[in-house]
Motif scaffolding. Sequence first.
Motif, PDB file in Angstrom:
ATOM      1  N   GLN A   9     -10.954  10.503   6.262  1.00  6.67           N
ATOM      2  CA  GLN A   9     -10.635  10.784   7.817  1.00  6.67           C
ATOM      3  C   GLN A   9     -11.896  10.590   8.587  1.00  6.67           C
ATOM      4  O   GLN A   9     -12.879  10.872   8.380  1.00  6.67           O
ATOM      5  N   TRP A  10     -11.500  10.422   9.838  1.00  2.00           N
ATOM      6  CA  TRP A  10     -12.320  10.943  11.011  1.00  2.00           C
ATOM      7  C   TRP A  10     -11.547  12.101  11.650  1.00  2.00           C
ATOM      8  O   TRP A  10     -10.482  11.956  12.131  1.00  2.00           O
ATOM      9  N   GLU A  11     -12.195  13.209  11.837  1.00  2.00           N
ATOM     10  CA  GLU A  11     -11.496  14.263  12.191  1.00  2.00           C
ATOM     11  C   GLU A  11     -11.081  14.129  13.813  1.00  2.00           C
ATOM     12  O   GLU A  11     -10.165  14.473  14.255  1.00  2.00           O
ATOM     13  N   ILE A  12     -11.519  13.011  14.564  1.00  2.00           N
ATOM     14  CA  ILE A  12     -11.216  12.764  16.125  1.00  2.00           C
ATOM     15  C   ILE A  12     -10.123  11.917  16.176  1.00  2.00           C
ATOM     16  O   ILE A  12      -9.304  11.543  17.048  1.00  2.00           O
ATOM     17  N   SER A  13      -9.889  11.226  14.943  1.00  4.34           N
ATOM     18  CA  SER A  13      -8.521  10.204  15.063  1.00  4.34           C
ATOM     19  C   SER A  13      -7.210  10.784  14.997  1.00  4.34           C
ATOM     20  O   SER A  13      -6.761  11.682  14.126  1.00  4.34           O
ATOM     21  N   PRO A  14      -6.513  10.477  15.727  1.00  2.00           N
ATOM     22  CA  PRO A  14      -5.012  10.930  16.280  1.00  2.00           C
ATOM     23  C   PRO A  14      -4.232  10.713  14.791  1.00  2.00           C
ATOM     24  O   PRO A  14      -3.122  11.186  14.332  1.00  2.00           O
ATOM     25  N   GLY A  50      -9.375  -1.584   6.534  1.00  2.00           N
ATOM     26  CA  GLY A  50     -10.797  -1.150   7.051  1.00  2.00           C
ATOM     27  C   GLY A  50     -10.647   0.042   8.108  1.00  2.00           C
ATOM     28  O   GLY A  50     -11.329   0.379   9.067  1.00  2.00           O
ATOM     29  N   LYS A  51      -9.521   0.872   8.177  1.00  2.00           N
ATOM     30  CA  LYS A  51      -9.171   1.916   9.063  1.00  2.00           C
ATOM     31  C   LYS A  51      -9.012   3.057   8.165  1.00  2.00           C
ATOM     32  O   LYS A  51      -8.371   3.121   7.181  1.00  2.00           O
ATOM     33  N   VAL A  52      -8.962   4.122   9.103  1.00  2.00           N
ATOM     34  CA  VAL A  52      -8.801   5.529   8.335  1.00  2.00           C
ATOM     35  C   VAL A  52      -7.297   5.924   9.365  1.00  2.00           C
ATOM     36  O   VAL A  52      -7.216   5.346  10.557  1.00  2.00           O
ATOM     37  N   PRO A  53      -6.514   6.789   8.737  1.00  4.53           N
ATOM     38  CA  PRO A  53      -6.485   7.373   7.538  1.00  4.53           C
ATOM     39  C   PRO A  53      -6.056   6.501   6.301  1.00  4.53           C
ATOM     40  O   PRO A  53      -5.415   5.592   6.138  1.00  4.53           O
ATOM     41  N   ALA A 100       4.492   5.983  19.667  1.00  7.33           N
ATOM     42  CA  ALA A 100       3.203   6.874  19.768  1.00  7.33           C
ATOM     43  C   ALA A 100       2.077   6.102  19.252  1.00  7.33           C
ATOM     44  O   ALA A 100       1.124   6.052  19.759  1.00  7.33           O
ATOM     45  N   ASP A 101       2.220   5.432  18.070  1.00  5.92           N
ATOM     46  CA  ASP A 101       1.354   4.734  17.483  1.00  5.92           C
ATOM     47  C   ASP A 101       0.531   3.604  18.070  1.00  5.92           C
ATOM     48  O   ASP A 101      -0.527   3.131  18.176  1.00  5.92           O
ATOM     49  N   GLU A 102       1.559   2.602  18.612  1.00  3.30           N
ATOM     50  CA  GLU A 102       1.253   1.479  19.434  1.00  3.30           C
ATOM     51  C   GLU A 102       1.125   1.537  20.989  1.00  3.30           C
ATOM     52  O   GLU A 102       0.552   0.689  21.598  1.00  3.30           O
TER      53      GLU A 102
END
Length: 227
Positions: A9-14, A50-53, A100-102
């Motif tokens: 993860q990135w901690e900042i990523s929703p 190539g993305k997290v999570p 929410a995601d998009e």
Amino acid sequence: MKNSVVLHQWEISPFCQKVARMLKFKGIAYETANYNGVLGAKVPMLSKVGKVPVLDINGQRIQDSTRIARYLDETYPELPRLYPADPLQKAYVELWEDWADELLYFYEIHFRVSDAEAFNHAVAISAEGRPKHEVILLKPLLKSALSLQLTMQGTGRMAKADIEAEFIRHLERIELVLSKTGWLVGEVKTLADISVGSQLLEIVRTNKVWGAKINSYPHIAQWIVQL
Ligand SMILES: N[C@@H](CCC(=O)N[C@@H](CS)C(=O)NCC(=O)O)C(=O)O
């Protein structure tokens, strides 16, 4: 380590926070692998997308928060359900999640990039635990990447006042829906709440003015602390 569940993860990523909340909701213990600062260069190597999570679980690697949610409900149906069993309620949850995601995500980016204090806070979280020079390196990279994302999606080409007015309309809708049962779908917490809340909570975390605005809606304020 062999049987451990690892959230890359990135901690900042929703989206990463969304997965962290799903795991907490299900009561599944997990560890995090953080890609702060220049370690972010390793994210494209985690999966094809190539993305997290990205979640490592039961010997599998799953990328994308929605695919992770489906996997968790299918693999652990005895644990609290992220998607309701009722097909109609499930459809509503999926619509909220996708919205929410998009869509909500781009407001979250806007409120992170458009306010200097919020942006500095986001950069600090993204470089936590890394040497100071990485903050200097990260700042312009993050700024141009997020601004480009907003421009390509369209929000970045809108007037600030129009973005804010639209966001307020969204908050009013969320507030109205929550006024019925305290949750977005049905009578209990679902992935709809986790998905929408994870975007709003990132605004609360970094942007003081818009965080206060979000919390000025009584039903939202009561709901958001339960996520
Ligand atoms: N649909 C994906 C979205 C994930 C996403 O956009 N993650 C961002 C961080 S917030 C990312 O990894 N961006 C890196 C990139 O696009 O190269 C999900 O739900 O997991």
